[in-house]
Write an enzyme that holds these catalytic residues in place. Structure first.
Site, mmCIF file in Angstrom:
data_model
loop_
_atom_site.group_PDB
_atom_site.id
_atom_site.type_symbol
_atom_site.label_atom_id
_atom_site.label_comp_id
_atom_site.label_asym_id
_atom_site.label_seq_id
_atom_site.Cartn_x
_atom_site.Cartn_y
_atom_site.Cartn_z
ATOM 1 C CE LYS A 74 67.216 -9.167 147.006
ATOM 2 N NZ LYS A 74 68.652 -9.083 146.733
ATOM 3 C CG ASP A 122 66.823 -4.507 139.593
ATOM 4 O OD1 ASP A 122 67.079 -3.596 138.810
ATOM 5 O OD2 ASP A 122 67.239 -5.665 139.444
HETATM 6 C C1 LIG Z 1 61.612 -10.343 144.680
HETATM 7 C C2 LIG Z 1 62.986 -10.786 144.411
HETATM 8 N N1 LIG Z 1 63.211 -12.086 144.173
HETATM 9 C C3 LIG Z 1 64.445 -12.551 143.935
HETATM 10 C C4 LIG Z 1 65.528 -11.677 143.880
HETATM 11 C C5 LIG Z 1 66.865 -12.235 143.580
HETATM 12 O O1 LIG Z 1 67.785 -12.078 144.601
HETATM 13 P P1 LIG Z 1 69.328 -12.041 144.301
HETATM 14 O O2 LIG Z 1 69.614 -10.774 143.548
HETATM 15 O O3 LIG Z 1 69.968 -12.095 145.627
HETATM 16 O O4 LIG Z 1 69.626 -13.227 143.447
HETATM 17 C C6 LIG Z 1 65.323 -10.311 144.111
HETATM 18 C C7 LIG Z 1 66.441 -9.366 144.049
HETATM 19 O O5 LIG Z 1 66.276 -8.174 144.192
HETATM 20 C C8 LIG Z 1 64.032 -9.855 144.414
HETATM 21 O O6 LIG Z 1 63.770 -8.575 144.679
#
Ligand SMILES: Cc1ncc(COP(=O)(O)O)c(C=O)c1O
Length: 395
Positions: A74, A122
């Site tokens: 992120k 989150d």
């Molecule tokens: C560690 C991690 N993996 C995957 C995701 C998924 O990303 P997206 O919300 O763009 O689908 C997030 C989203 O915050 C994340 O923090």
């Protein structure tokens, strides 16, 4: 649970969305990320022992745990989007074209000082936005719901951002940040899009294309399969679109992986349109706890994804442990509760004959996975895995 999709029946995404996530988009994002002192490609780890054990040709994991010192991929999106919008605003105000290196100029910082960026999170996206605000010199207010751990809130505040707790779910915090921004004249830097709000989330996704590009650069042969975890779908869409732009008809088979308790893309794929699901029980895969997909992400993913998988809570926990305590000769990977889920989706599909068949998985398959976060909440990681992340990283 596995849902087989037929990508050929979906309408192609609007051209500007796909174009933004291809090699030119990656290059633009990288031109900004070079301004971050810790910008460097993350490692791509080969797991031959695990591949042999599971009966596939190869498994490679792009380990985002140390990305820019922020613990997750992120870091690439929110921080880049903030730098990009600050530079654009400064260019408009000063009436001249500016390069990313101009972010340090006093007149650019004077413009930045009048900007407040905001987002709901989150955890990881808010940390990235806060880092981007710090680099650019603007103010930042991040909205978090009750389920975001104190450790994750502190990690955001460490960048000088104000952190506000909201009632309700993640999706409620998204609405609250947008409403507050409209009242206060702030700029929302969201990783999810909605009707009439697409440019900034697309810039965020463009940042994610950097990790996809790095992974493809590092592989001798292109992958045959991608298993991509999704919250609102931005990461999965960016990686799938980047691979499709680079590899064309040779692009890998894409499977989207979500927690069963927050499977909004699964529901959308089944319905054939963007579908918000009711908020239910909290999931250990906290970063993926999103009940409304990002419409632009779904638009990009629908014609690219061959399958959608939902995970039970225990599958994520098992995947974290399996990556932490590897097969002999494989490296140990510190994968957070959401970081491990691409692998958990692969493990589920390999154990399900219908999914194996639908995805064409077998001994010739070369799988690319993304450990999208390390131990972003180290105490929780230790409780789940039974060992502290530092000791796993040392093995
Ligand atoms: C560690 C991690 N993996 C995957 C995701 C998924 O990303 P997206 O919300 O763009 O689908 C997030 C989203 O915050 C994340 O923090």
């Amino acid at each position: 649970m596995f849902l087989s999709a037929d990508p050929t029946t979906a309408a192609p995404a609007r051209a500007h969305l796909s174009a933004a996530l291809g090699p030119a988009g990656r290059a633009r994002a990288e031109s900004f990320l070079h301004a971050c002192p810790r910008h460097a490609p993350t490692p791509l780890l080969a797991l031959p022992g695990l591949a042999a054990r599971l009966g596939v040709g190869a498994i490679a994991v792009k380990d985002e745990g140390r990305r820019l010192g922020l613990g997750s991929f992120k870091a690439l999106g929110g921080a880049y989007a903030v730098m990009s919008l600050v530079l654009a605003e400064a260019g408009r105000t000063l009436g001249r074209a500016l390069a990313p290196s101009d972010l340090a100029l006093p007149e650019v910082r004077a413009v930045a000082a009048r900007i407040t960026v905001t987002s709901a999170t989150d955890g990881n996206h808010g940390r990235s936005v806060a880092a981007g605000a710090k680099i650019s010199g603007c103010a930042c207010v991040i909205f978090i719901h009750g389920g975001v751990s104190a450790a994750r809130a502190e990690a955001i505040a460490r960048f000088g951002a104000e952190v506000r707790r909201t009632a309700g779910s993640y999706d409620d915090s998204v609405r609250e940040s947008a409403q507050t921004a409209a009242r206060e004249g702030w700029t929302v830097v969201s990783d999810t899009s909605w009707d009439g709000y697409e440019d900034i989330p697309l810039t965020v996704m463009q940042g994610y294309s950097v990790m996809a590009g790095e992974a493809l650069d590092a592989l001798d042969q292109p992958p045959t399969h991608l298993f991509l975890q999704a919250g609102v779908g931005g990461m999965a869409a960016a990686v799938a679109a980047h691979a499709s732009a680079r590899l064309g008809p040779g692009a890998p088979v894409v499977t989207v992986v979500e927690p069963a308790r927050a499977a909004c893309l699964f529901a959308s794929a089944r319905a054939g349109r963007v579908t918000e699901i009711p908020h239910g029980e909290a999931t250990v895969m906290a970063m993926l706890e999103c009940c409304a997909p990002s419409p632009i992400a779904f638009e990009v993913l629908q014609p690219l994804a061959a399958g959608f998988v939902t995970l039970d809570e225990t599958e994520a926990v098992a995947a974290m442990k399996r990556l932490a305590f590897p097969e002999p000769g494989d490296p140990a990977i510190v994968a957070g509760e959401s970081g491990c889920t691409g692998f958990a989706g692969l493990a589920q599909c390999l154990a399900d004959p219908a999914a194996r068949r639908a995805l064409g998985l077998g001994p010739g398959s070369r799988i690319l996975l993304f450990n999208s976060e390390g131990a972003t909440d180290p105490a929780l990681y230790e409780r789940i895995v039974g060992a502290d992340p530092a000791s796993i990283a040392r093995t």
